[in-house]
Scaffold this active site. Sequence first.
Site, PDB file in Angstrom:
ATOM      1  N   GLU A 141      35.852  47.275  40.324  1.00  0.00           N
ATOM      2  CA  GLU A 141      34.726  48.209  40.167  1.00  0.00           C
ATOM      3  C   GLU A 141      34.064  48.602  41.501  1.00  0.00           C
ATOM      4  OE1 GLU A 141      35.997  46.816  36.526  1.00  0.00           O
ATOM      5  OE2 GLU A 141      35.281  45.553  38.130  1.00  0.00           O
ATOM      6  N   ASP A 181      42.738  44.227  38.985  1.00  0.00           N
ATOM      7  CA  ASP A 181      41.555  43.832  38.214  1.00  0.00           C
ATOM      8  C   ASP A 181      40.355  43.721  39.156  1.00  0.00           C
ATOM      9  OD1 ASP A 181      40.011  42.967  36.091  1.00  0.00           O
ATOM     10  OD2 ASP A 181      40.816  40.936  36.068  1.00  0.00           O
TER      11      ASP A 181
END
Length: 626
Positions: A207, A204
Site C-alpha cells: 500500500e 503483498d
Amino acid sequence: MLFSDVVLQPAPALTWRTIGGILDLYIFLGPDPGSVIGEYLEVVGKPAMPPYWALGYHLCRWGYDSSNNTWDVVRAMRNYGIPQDVQWNDIDYMDRALDFTIDPVKFSTLPDLVKDLHIHNQRYVMILDPGISSTQPAGSYLPFEEGIKQGIFINKSSGDTLIGKVWPGLTAFPDFSNPDTHEWWYQNLKKFHDKVPFDGLWIDMNEPSNFFDGSIDGCPSNDLENPPYTPGVLGGSLRAKTVCASARQKITSHYNLHNLFGLMEAKASASALKKILGKRPFVISRSTFPSQGVHSGHWLGDNRSKWKDLYMSIPGMLTFNLLGIPLVGADICGFSDTTTEELCVRWTQLGAFYPFTRNHNTKESKAQDPTVFSPAAQTAMKEALLLRYSLFPFLYTLFHHAHLSGQTVARPLFFEFPTDQKTYVIDKQFLWGKSLLVTPVLDPGVDYVVGYLPQGLWYDFYTGDSIVSKGEEVKLRAPLDKINVHLREGSIIPTQRPNTTLWVSSGQPLRLIVCLTEEGLAEGDLFWDDGEALDTYETDQYAYITFRLKESTMTSEVVHSHLEASYITVETVSFYGVKSTPTSVTVNSQEAAFNYAANQVRGPIRFWINGWDYKAEKENEIQWDN
C-alpha cells in the site's frame, strides 16, 4: 488527486471530496454496460493475457513451516487425483522474513520441490514484500546495501532514507517511481531465481504497509502531513500504517504517489519476470490502481472463514472485472478463522468459477486443502475443480476477449440483460461471458438454492434439460456435491476432457456444447495458442475458430491459424434443444453415429483442425436431418 472520499447519494448522485490535485473527468457513454467498460479500458489499458496455468487451481498457506511439509501437501493432492497447477509459499519460506532469501534449515529442499513441480508440469509462486531489512550486519544482506548505494529507497523529507517496520523488523521501502529501482528489483529477482526457479510473484503489503505510523522517527508537521481536510482513512491521518506523505520519491512527494505504489511495483515485477523467463509474467498484487490489469491480477485480501465472506466475494470479484482486472478471486475457504467442511466445499465450488482460484489460509487456522477433509468432501471439491478444468477452453477464450477488447470475464447479470430491472440488484449469481450462469449455494445447511433466470431459454449444464423463463426465480436442487450452472440459449461452449493439470487438460480433445434457441440458432468461438509465449495475438502466433449453427447445420471456420498453434481435436458435440430424433447425422457429408436423449444429441462425432492443413479446407460441417 489521490486522497479523497466518494459518497453515493440516494438522488442518485456522487459527492466527491478531494484534498487537492487536478480532476480530469471522463464520461463513457456506452450505450450498454459492456461498452462502458471497454471504453474505460481504452483509456487505462486492457488487461494482459495470463499464462494458461494461471487459470488452474492454486494452493497456499501461511504456516506450512517447511518445504517438506509443503511438498507433502502437493504429493497428497496428486495421490487423491485432485487438480492442482500451482503451489505457493507465504513468508515462512524466507530466512528471518528477508526478501530474496530462503530459510536454510526449514526450507532447504525448496529448490528440489520446485524442480519436482516442474517435472509434473506444475508451477511455483512465492510472496515478496516491499519492506527491505535495514539492520542486517554489514556485508550480509546485499539487497539493502546495494539499494543504499544506488539511491533507490524512499527518503524522508530531510533526504535521509526513511525507515519503517514490516515483518523483518526495521525496513527501507523501494521507490518504484525510480527506473533504477526497477533494475535493482530485476537483478535481485534474477539472483534468487537462479537458486529457486519460481514461475510467478505474489506482491503483498504494497500500500505500502508499515507497522509504524510514517517512520521510526514519525513525520514532520507540514501541509502534506496535515491537510485542511483528511479523508476517512485508517487511523484518521495520512501516515497511519504507511509511510509519511511528505516522504520524497524520485519524481515527487509520496503524497502524490501513495496510491500508485502497488501499480508501480507490479509493473517492475512483470517486467522483471519477462526478462527472467521470456514468457508471460504472472503477478498477483494486493494494492491496485487503474491500469493494474495490464501488469497483474489481484486477490481480495485477508477474508475470514465465514458464510458472509463467501457471499461478499462475488461482488468483490465482479467489481474488479469492471475495473479491468479480470484475473481476480478471494481466498477460498477463508484466510482467518477455521473453516467448516461444508463451508469449504461450497467455497471450493464457488471458487472454481473465480477467474483466479486459490485456496489460502493463515498459520493460526487448521489446514484446509482438499485432502484434509472427509472422502465425500474431497470428492465434491475434486468434481468442482474438474468442472473448472473442463471449461478451460471457454475461460481462456474469455480472457482473450478481455485482452483484445476490454470485455469482462466474470460479469453481473445486468450486463447481458440491461432492460431487466430485476437483474440490477443480483449479487449472488454471475455470468462467465454472456453464456454461462453460475448460481452457488451461499448458506449453510441447505440442499437447494433459489436463483433468478432472466427471460429466455436456459439449459442445465450437466443434463441439457431446458427451462423456459419469463424472468423469474427458480428453486434449484443443490446437494453438497453440486453447484448449479446453466447455459444460455444461442451459445456454443468449447469444453474438454479435464485432468489434474492444465498442461495435460489442454492437450485433450474438445467437447462442444451447442445450446439451440427456439429458432435453432447458436454461435461460439475458441482462441488457442501455446499458453505462455509473449504477445501471441500481436505476433499472429494463435488460432481463432468460430462455430455457428443454423438450419440444423453447424459449421466451424478457422478465422486465423498458425503452424505453431497446437492442433485441436473435437471429440464430441452435444446439441441441447433438438426437439425430435434426427433420422441421420453427417460430418462433412459422411454419415456419423449418434445417440439421442431428451433435449440433446450426443455421440462420437469427430473432426480435426490442424494448422495450415485445416486452413486449406477452411470449413467443417455437421448436419442433421429430421
